[in-house]
Design a protein around this motif. Structure first.
Motif, PDB file in Angstrom:
ATOM      1  N   GLY A  64      13.337   4.796   7.215  1.00  0.00           N
ATOM      2  CA  GLY A  64      14.613   4.849   6.444  1.00  0.00           C
ATOM      3  C   GLY A  64      15.973   4.509   7.453  1.00  0.00           C
ATOM      4  N   LEU A  65      15.604   5.032   8.770  1.00  0.00           N
ATOM      5  CA  LEU A  65      16.702   5.084   9.771  1.00  0.00           C
ATOM      6  C   LEU A  65      17.019   3.686  10.176  1.00  0.00           C
ATOM      7  N   ALA A  66      15.797   2.820  10.367  1.00  0.00           N
ATOM      8  CA  ALA A  66      15.726   1.449  10.742  1.00  0.00           C
ATOM      9  C   ALA A  66      16.268   0.635   9.637  1.00  0.00           C
ATOM     10  N   THR A  67      15.644   0.877   8.322  1.00  0.00           N
ATOM     11  CA  THR A  67      16.098   0.184   7.327  1.00  0.00           C
ATOM     12  C   THR A  67      17.704   0.233   7.019  1.00  0.00           C
ATOM     13  N   ARG A  68      18.342   1.314   7.175  1.00  0.00           N
ATOM     14  CA  ARG A  68      19.529   1.381   7.004  1.00  0.00           C
ATOM     15  C   ARG A  68      20.356   0.551   7.987  1.00  0.00           C
ATOM     16  N   GLN A  69      20.010   0.618   9.184  1.00  0.00           N
ATOM     17  CA  GLN A  69      20.445  -0.158  10.304  1.00  0.00           C
ATOM     18  C   GLN A  69      20.651  -1.690  10.051  1.00  0.00           C
ATOM     19  N   ILE A  70      19.432  -2.040   9.679  1.00  0.00           N
ATOM     20  CA  ILE A  70      19.200  -3.673   9.178  1.00  0.00           C
ATOM     21  C   ILE A  70      20.033  -3.769   7.781  1.00  0.00           C
ATOM     22  N   LEU A  71      20.233  -2.973   7.157  1.00  0.00           N
ATOM     23  CA  LEU A  71      21.050  -3.414   5.977  1.00  0.00           C
ATOM     24  C   LEU A  71      22.499  -3.618   6.318  1.00  0.00           C
ATOM     25  N   MET A  72      23.107  -2.841   7.143  1.00  0.00           N
ATOM     26  CA  MET A  72      24.204  -2.673   7.724  1.00  0.00           C
ATOM     27  C   MET A  72      24.736  -3.980   8.347  1.00  0.00           C
ATOM     28  N   LYS A  73      23.565  -4.676   8.940  1.00  0.00           N
ATOM     29  CA  LYS A  73      23.988  -5.840   9.605  1.00  0.00           C
ATOM     30  C   LYS A  73      23.274  -7.269   9.154  1.00  0.00           C
ATOM     31  N   THR A  74      23.019  -7.208   7.908  1.00  0.00           N
ATOM     32  CA  THR A  74      22.387  -8.246   7.293  1.00  0.00           C
ATOM     33  C   THR A  74      22.711  -8.487   5.838  1.00  0.00           C
ATOM     34  N   ASP A  75      22.369  -9.006   5.031  1.00  0.00           N
ATOM     35  CA  ASP A  75      22.497  -9.239   3.597  1.00  0.00           C
ATOM     36  C   ASP A  75      21.043  -8.957   3.009  1.00  0.00           C
ATOM     37  N   PHE A  76      20.225  -8.164   3.525  1.00  0.00           N
ATOM     38  CA  PHE A  76      19.096  -7.828   2.966  1.00  0.00           C
ATOM     39  C   PHE A  76      19.309  -6.608   2.006  1.00  0.00           C
ATOM     40  N   LEU A  77      18.350  -6.553   0.959  1.00  0.00           N
ATOM     41  CA  LEU A  77      18.172  -5.362  -0.019  1.00  0.00           C
ATOM     42  C   LEU A  77      16.963  -4.328   0.252  1.00  0.00           C
ATOM     43  N   SER A  78      17.558  -3.410  -0.039  1.00  0.00           N
ATOM     44  CA  SER A  78      16.354  -2.339  -0.134  1.00  0.00           C
ATOM     45  C   SER A  78      16.552  -1.213  -1.197  1.00  0.00           C
ATOM     46  N   LEU A  79      15.471  -0.307  -1.218  1.00  0.00           N
ATOM     47  CA  LEU A  79      15.550   0.751  -2.018  1.00  0.00           C
ATOM     48  C   LEU A  79      16.006   2.360  -1.350  1.00  0.00           C
ATOM     49  N   PHE A  80      16.724   3.003  -1.869  1.00  0.00           N
ATOM     50  CA  PHE A  80      16.941   4.399  -1.468  1.00  0.00           C
ATOM     51  C   PHE A  80      17.459   5.095  -2.392  1.00  0.00           C
ATOM     52  N   SER A  81      17.237   6.426  -2.310  1.00  0.00           N
ATOM     53  CA  SER A  81      17.948   7.299  -3.176  1.00  0.00           C
ATOM     54  C   SER A  81      19.623   7.392  -2.735  1.00  0.00           C
ATOM     55  N   PRO A  82      20.562   7.836  -3.458  1.00  0.00           N
ATOM     56  CA  PRO A  82      21.797   8.023  -3.192  1.00  0.00           C
ATOM     57  C   PRO A  82      21.768   9.334  -1.895  1.00  0.00           C
ATOM     58  N   GLU A  83      20.922  10.299  -1.998  1.00  0.00           N
ATOM     59  CA  GLU A  83      21.094  11.348  -0.957  1.00  0.00           C
ATOM     60  C   GLU A  83      20.781  10.640   0.411  1.00  0.00           C
ATOM     61  N   GLY A  92       0.906  -1.314   0.005  1.00  0.00           N
ATOM     62  CA  GLY A  92      -0.086   0.094  -0.086  1.00  0.00           C
ATOM     63  C   GLY A  92       0.879   1.304  -0.071  1.00  0.00           C
ATOM     64  N   VAL A  93       2.035   1.177   0.316  1.00  0.00           N
ATOM     65  CA  VAL A  93       2.889   2.259   0.302  1.00  0.00           C
ATOM     66  C   VAL A  93       3.660   2.329  -1.347  1.00  0.00           C
ATOM     67  N   PRO A  94       3.416   3.463  -1.842  1.00  0.00           N
ATOM     68  CA  PRO A  94       3.802   3.625  -3.208  1.00  0.00           C
ATOM     69  C   PRO A  94       5.187   2.947  -3.741  1.00  0.00           C
ATOM     70  N   LEU A  95       6.267   3.054  -2.884  1.00  0.00           N
ATOM     71  CA  LEU A  95       7.283   2.473  -3.165  1.00  0.00           C
ATOM     72  C   LEU A  95       7.306   0.927  -3.126  1.00  0.00           C
ATOM     73  N   ARG A  96       6.526   0.441  -2.483  1.00  0.00           N
ATOM     74  CA  ARG A  96       6.408  -1.243  -2.227  1.00  0.00           C
ATOM     75  C   ARG A  96       5.693  -1.393  -3.406  1.00  0.00           C
ATOM     76  N   ASP A  97       4.644  -0.884  -3.803  1.00  0.00           N
ATOM     77  CA  ASP A  97       3.744  -1.333  -4.785  1.00  0.00           C
ATOM     78  C   ASP A  97       4.626  -1.220  -6.041  1.00  0.00           C
ATOM     79  N   ARG A  98       5.387  -0.010  -6.336  1.00  0.00           N
ATOM     80  CA  ARG A  98       6.200   0.044  -7.619  1.00  0.00           C
ATOM     81  C   ARG A  98       7.292  -0.952  -7.544  1.00  0.00           C
ATOM     82  N   TRP A  99       7.830  -1.373  -6.555  1.00  0.00           N
ATOM     83  CA  TRP A  99       8.834  -2.421  -6.328  1.00  0.00           C
ATOM     84  C   TRP A  99       8.343  -3.899  -6.885  1.00  0.00           C
TER      85      TRP A  99
END
Length: 154
Positions: free
Chosen positions: A81-100, A53-60
């Motif tokens: 975004g803050l929690a996702t970045r922490q998860i990414l740093m500790k796992t092999d999960f993938l996510s979508l972010f802008s470079p900024e 239901g979140v646009p980024l998830r739906d487009r993904w």
């Protein structure tokens, strides 16, 4: 958002951004890339992305569906975004972010870009407000600053 979240709301676009795929660390099995990544290379990994239901998830989801691929597993649904970045740093999960959004983590070497998404993943960023809203002088100054610094002034 399309459709607009309410009849009494105005949506004012400010800029467009193109998210990128990022990973937990330099040791992730996918190599760092500067170009568009084949979607088939991303289906074997877990993802940490917002809920349905979140646009980024739906487009993904549509991205994989249009390529004729089953969407990868979403191991963690997270809209922070803050929690996702922490998860990414500790796992092999993938996510979508802008470079900024992950500039510090990229510069520090905590995360790496493993490929760019297709242009279809572009999204418009903007402001949503009530049609009859009357901003304060401070809010007006803030909006003027946003308009001045945006690529698509309102």
């Amino acid at each position: 958002r399309d459709p607009a979240p309410g009849a009494d709301l105005v949506q004012a676009p400010f800029s467009d951004e193109r998210p990128v795929v990022v990973v937990a660390s330099k040791s992730h099995p996918l190599p760092e890339r500067k170009d568009e990544i084949p979607l088939s290379a991303l289906t074997d990994f877990n993802w940490c992305i917002p809920r349905r239901g979140v646009p980024l998830r739906d487009r993904w989801h549509e991205l994989f569906e249009h390529a004729g691929l089953p969407p990868p597993d979403v191991g963690i649904e997270c809209g922070s975004g803050l929690a996702t970045r922490q998860i990414l740093m500790k796992t092999d999960f993938l996510s979508l972010f802008s470079p900024e959004q992950v500039a510090l983590e990229l510069e520090s070497g905590w995360l790496k870009i493993v490929g760019h998404t297709p242009a279809a993943m572009n999204r418009t960023l903007g402001l949503t407000y009530r049609h009859d809203w009357h901003p304060t002088s401070l809010q007006t100054a803030f909006l003027d600053s946003l308009k001045h610094h945006s690529r698509n002034p309102v």
